[in-house]
Design a protein around this motif. Structure first.
Motif: not given
Length: 90
Positions: A33-36, A41-46, A56-66
């Motif tokens: 989960v930590v790796l995911a 975060v890396a994919f969000s920045w990309y 979509h960057g913000l959307f994917v960035g919200l996956w990490a805390p979830t």
């Protein structure tokens, strides 16, 4: 009140067992989960900076805390079950 040698040895053994349990409780590299979350975060920045797709960057960035919140919830469930079973962490 002084401890006898047997009590002192038992206390030292209990402390060592607790220390080993605490050290093995969480290994960030082995937790998928930590790796995911880090990959999210890396994919969000990309997406946000390289592709310019801010929504979509913000959307994917919200996956990490979830993901981390869900992992924390399930880990707390396991700890609660162990506590309810009699405080045995072995």
């Amino acid at each position: 009140m002084a401890l006898s040698d047997d009590d002192s040895n038992e206390l030292d053994e209990t402390k060592e067992n607790a220390k080993e349990s605490a050290e093995s409780a969480f290994d960030p590299v082995s937790e998928p989960v930590v790796l995911a979350a880090a990959a999210s975060v890396a994919f969000s920045w990309y997406l946000f900076y390289m592709k310019g797709d801010k929504v979509h960057g913000l959307f994917v960035g919200l996956w990490a805390p979830t993901l981390l919140g869900a992992a924390n919830y399930f880990k707390n469930l396991r700890v609660t079950e162990k506590l309810d079973a009699g405080l045995s962490f072995q």
